[in-house]
Write a protein that holds these residues in place. Structure first.
Motif, PDB file in Angstrom:
ATOM      1  N   HIS A  32       3.356  -5.321   5.799  1.00 21.43           N
ATOM      2  CA  HIS A  32       2.447  -4.285   5.823  1.00 21.43           C
ATOM      3  C   HIS A  32       1.338  -4.882   4.678  1.00 21.43           C
ATOM      4  CE1 HIS A  32       4.382  -1.540   8.527  1.00 21.43           C
ATOM      5  NE2 HIS A  32       5.453  -1.518   7.870  1.00 21.43           N
ATOM      6  N   ARG A  33       0.101  -4.743   4.966  1.00 24.51           N
ATOM      7  CA  ARG A  33      -0.952  -4.963   3.980  1.00 24.51           C
ATOM      8  C   ARG A  33      -1.141  -3.802   3.204  1.00 24.51           C
ATOM      9  NH1 ARG A  33      -5.962  -3.292   5.074  1.00 24.51           N
ATOM     10  NH2 ARG A  33      -6.241  -2.346   7.116  1.00 24.51           N
ATOM     11  N   GLN A  50      -3.010  -0.994   1.376  1.00 23.16           N
ATOM     12  CA  GLN A  50      -4.012  -0.008   2.423  1.00 23.16           C
ATOM     13  C   GLN A  50      -5.033   0.616   1.218  1.00 23.16           C
ATOM     14  OE1 GLN A  50      -3.461   0.963   5.658  1.00 23.16           O
ATOM     15  NE2 GLN A  50      -2.012  -0.610   5.434  1.00 23.16           N
ATOM     16  N   ARG A  51      -6.033   0.746   1.808  1.00 27.97           N
ATOM     17  CA  ARG A  51      -7.561   1.330   0.886  1.00 27.97           C
ATOM     18  C   ARG A  51      -7.574   2.931   0.955  1.00 27.97           C
ATOM     19  NH1 ARG A  51     -11.955  -0.750  -1.554  1.00 27.97           N
ATOM     20  NH2 ARG A  51     -11.217  -3.001  -1.295  1.00 27.97           N
ATOM     21  N   THR A  52      -7.622   3.252  -0.206  1.00 32.27           N
ATOM     22  CA  THR A  52      -7.775   4.939   0.028  1.00 32.27           C
ATOM     23  C   THR A  52      -9.005   5.171  -0.941  1.00 32.27           C
ATOM     24  OG1 THR A  52      -6.547   4.954  -2.235  1.00 32.27           O
ATOM     25  CG2 THR A  52      -5.023   5.247  -0.124  1.00 32.27           C
ATOM     26  N   GLU A  71      -7.107   0.724  -3.780  1.00 39.25           N
ATOM     27  CA  GLU A  71      -6.478   0.222  -2.721  1.00 39.25           C
ATOM     28  C   GLU A  71      -4.737   0.649  -3.289  1.00 39.25           C
ATOM     29  OE1 GLU A  71      -7.382  -3.643  -2.875  1.00 39.25           O
ATOM     30  OE2 GLU A  71      -8.782  -3.731  -1.460  1.00 39.25           O
ATOM     31  N   ALA A 126       1.609  -0.729   0.809  1.00 38.03           N
ATOM     32  CA  ALA A 126       2.512  -0.046   1.699  1.00 38.03           C
ATOM     33  C   ALA A 126       3.877  -0.045   0.892  1.00 38.03           C
ATOM     34  CB  ALA A 126       2.737  -0.751   3.159  1.00 38.03           C
TER      35      ALA A 126
END
Length: 265
Positions: free
Chosen positions: A236-237, A239-241, A250, A253
């Motif tokens: 899993h890459r 994740q941007r938030t 970011e 995961a």
């Protein structure tokens, strides 16, 4: 000061960066295992040529474009062929190393993700020459293709009988293309420039080079793409938030968070 605490930039330069020495050893080990593993898969000459004829016939049966159409573009002059051969010989390792170095320095979370994807892809690619050795199209008489590296130079391969530094019967998958595609995907994911999609030119040029120089079949790149897709599905890459300050940040995961937490101890 407004009393607000700046949220950690987990995916950017504020993310926990794995220890440098450990990473150098891991990446160097990955390259060495890749080279040594391909050498161990040598000694299947007859099977490699039998498989090459199968691949060539399959490509024609499903109406893939002929590799010769690409090569004919390179043979209009010595210059284009030499440029393609130089690209094949010199770009593969340095640009992948530069990609990992940049991510390590500027996007540590993405670095961990990319390194793990490349490790899975490379490990899987080492298995295939044992079960499906494959002679490249430049060696198969039925293709009527020119060994451009031998004719125009420069060449990274010697005669197969005396070349002990590489396995020339490990054409499938093409890690030249697989790594190039991962470099492009990694930089597109890790950056936000409107020009980032231009990184796709790297795997595109690499594809034309490996086919045009008769070092690989189209199917070698297709298999590499499928294997990379599998690796990306497993790893899993980040994740941007959206942070409370309204700026993009970011996060990793869950599996990658564990990796970075452990690295920071």
């Amino acid at each position: 000061m407004n009393g607000r605490t700046k949220p950690p930039d987990v995916g950017g330069t504020d993310a926990a960066r794995p220890p440098l020495v450990r990473e150098l050893l891991l990446v160097a080990g990955l390259f060495l295992v890749y080279k040594l593993g391909r050498q161990l898969a040598t000694g299947h000459t007859g099977e490699a040529f039998h498989n090459a004829r199968q691949v060539w016939d399959l490509e024609r049966a499903v109406h893939l474009p002929g590799e010769g159409a690409v090569q004919s573009l390179l043979l209009h002059g010595d210059g284009l062929a030499q440029i393609a051969n130089t690209y094949y010989a010199t770009v593969h390792f340095p640009i992948t190393a530069a990609f990992l170095i940049w991510l390590y320095l500027r996007r540590p979370a993405h670095y961990v993700w990319a390194r793990r994807v490349l490790a899975v892809l490379t490990s899987a690619a080492l298995v295939l020459p044992f079960v499906y050795p494959l002679a490249p199209p430049r060696m198969l008489a039925a293709t009527h293709l020119v060994d451009t590296a031998h004719v125009y130079g420069p060449s990274v391969y010697g005669p197969p009988s005396s070349d002990h530094l590489s396995n020339q019967f490990a054409a499938m998958p093409s890690l030249h293309f697989g790594w190039a595609l991962m470099v492009a995907i990694g930089l597109i994911v890790a950056t936000r420039s409107r020009w980032r999609w231009l990184w796709l030119l790297h795997p595109l040029v690499t594809l034309l080079v490996i086919v045009g120089t008769a070092n690989h079949y189209w199917l070698d790149a297709i298999v590499a793409t499928a294997m990379l897709g599998g690796a990306l599905a497993l790893i899993h890459r980040p994740q941007r938030t959206v942070s409370t300050a309204g700026r993009g940040s970011e996060r990793l995961a869950p599996d990658d968070e564990k990796v970075l937490v452990g690295a920071g101890r």
